[in-house]
Design a protein around this motif. Sequence first.
Motif, mmCIF file in Angstrom:
data_model
loop_
_atom_site.group_PDB
_atom_site.id
_atom_site.type_symbol
_atom_site.label_atom_id
_atom_site.label_comp_id
_atom_site.label_asym_id
_atom_site.label_seq_id
_atom_site.Cartn_x
_atom_site.Cartn_y
_atom_site.Cartn_z
ATOM 1 N N ILE A 1 0.835 -1.200 0.000
ATOM 2 C CA ILE A 1 0.000 0.000 0.000
ATOM 3 C C ILE A 1 0.872 1.253 0.000
ATOM 4 O O ILE A 1 0.644 2.187 -0.775
ATOM 5 C CB ILE A 1 -0.964 -0.004 1.204
ATOM 6 C CG1 ILE A 1 -2.000 -1.122 1.042
ATOM 7 C CG2 ILE A 1 -1.642 1.348 1.364
ATOM 8 C CD1 ILE A 1 -2.841 -1.371 2.288
ATOM 9 N N LEU B 1 -4.986 2.064 -5.388
ATOM 10 C CA LEU B 1 -5.000 0.895 -4.515
ATOM 11 C C LEU B 1 -6.026 -0.108 -5.027
ATOM 12 O O LEU B 1 -7.088 0.264 -5.521
ATOM 13 C CB LEU B 1 -5.365 1.289 -3.088
ATOM 14 C CG LEU B 1 -4.409 2.221 -2.360
ATOM 15 C CD1 LEU B 1 -4.928 2.496 -0.957
ATOM 16 C CD2 LEU B 1 -3.013 1.637 -2.305
ATOM 17 N N LYS C 1 -7.512 -1.107 -0.205
ATOM 18 C CA LYS C 1 -8.177 0.102 0.295
ATOM 19 C C LYS C 1 -9.029 -0.227 1.513
ATOM 20 O O LYS C 1 -9.004 0.485 2.517
ATOM 21 C CB LYS C 1 -9.032 0.712 -0.822
ATOM 22 C CG LYS C 1 -9.897 1.867 -0.399
ATOM 23 C CD LYS C 1 -9.087 3.098 -0.097
ATOM 24 C CE LYS C 1 -9.993 4.288 0.111
ATOM 25 N NZ LYS C 1 -9.933 4.826 1.449
ATOM 26 N N GLU C 2 -9.752 -1.330 1.431
ATOM 27 C CA GLU C 2 -10.585 -1.757 2.562
ATOM 28 C C GLU C 2 -9.723 -2.096 3.780
ATOM 29 O O GLU C 2 -10.029 -1.690 4.896
ATOM 30 C CB GLU C 2 -11.425 -2.968 2.152
ATOM 31 C CG GLU C 2 -12.374 -3.433 3.222
ATOM 32 C CD GLU C 2 -13.222 -4.606 2.773
ATOM 33 O OE1 GLU C 2 -13.727 -5.312 3.660
ATOM 34 O OE2 GLU C 2 -13.374 -4.817 1.558
ATOM 35 N N ASP D 1 -8.412 1.141 5.345
ATOM 36 C CA ASP D 1 -9.455 1.827 6.119
ATOM 37 C C ASP D 1 -9.664 1.167 7.472
ATOM 38 O O ASP D 1 -9.756 1.843 8.504
ATOM 39 C CB ASP D 1 -10.775 1.842 5.345
ATOM 40 C CG ASP D 1 -10.720 2.732 4.115
ATOM 41 O OD1 ASP D 1 -9.837 3.612 4.045
ATOM 42 O OD2 ASP D 1 -11.570 2.539 3.218
#
Length: 57
Positions: free
Chosen positions: A26, A36, A41-42, A45
């Motif tokens: 990342i 991403l 991305k998940e 987060d």
Amino acid sequence: MSNDVMRSLIIMIQNHYGDTDILLRILNNLKNEKPLFPPDKEYLDIILQKYFPNEKF
């Protein structure tokens, strides 16, 4: 993404928070201004919320 996110990624990598391989991927994508993957991305987060719950990214 912001420099704050990249700084947070470095802190997590240095302190062995989360999956280092994913965090490095990342970070490299962000540094190279690449998008991403949705799972990354998940993951980002979720892990930012876990280790930096009071921060707004």
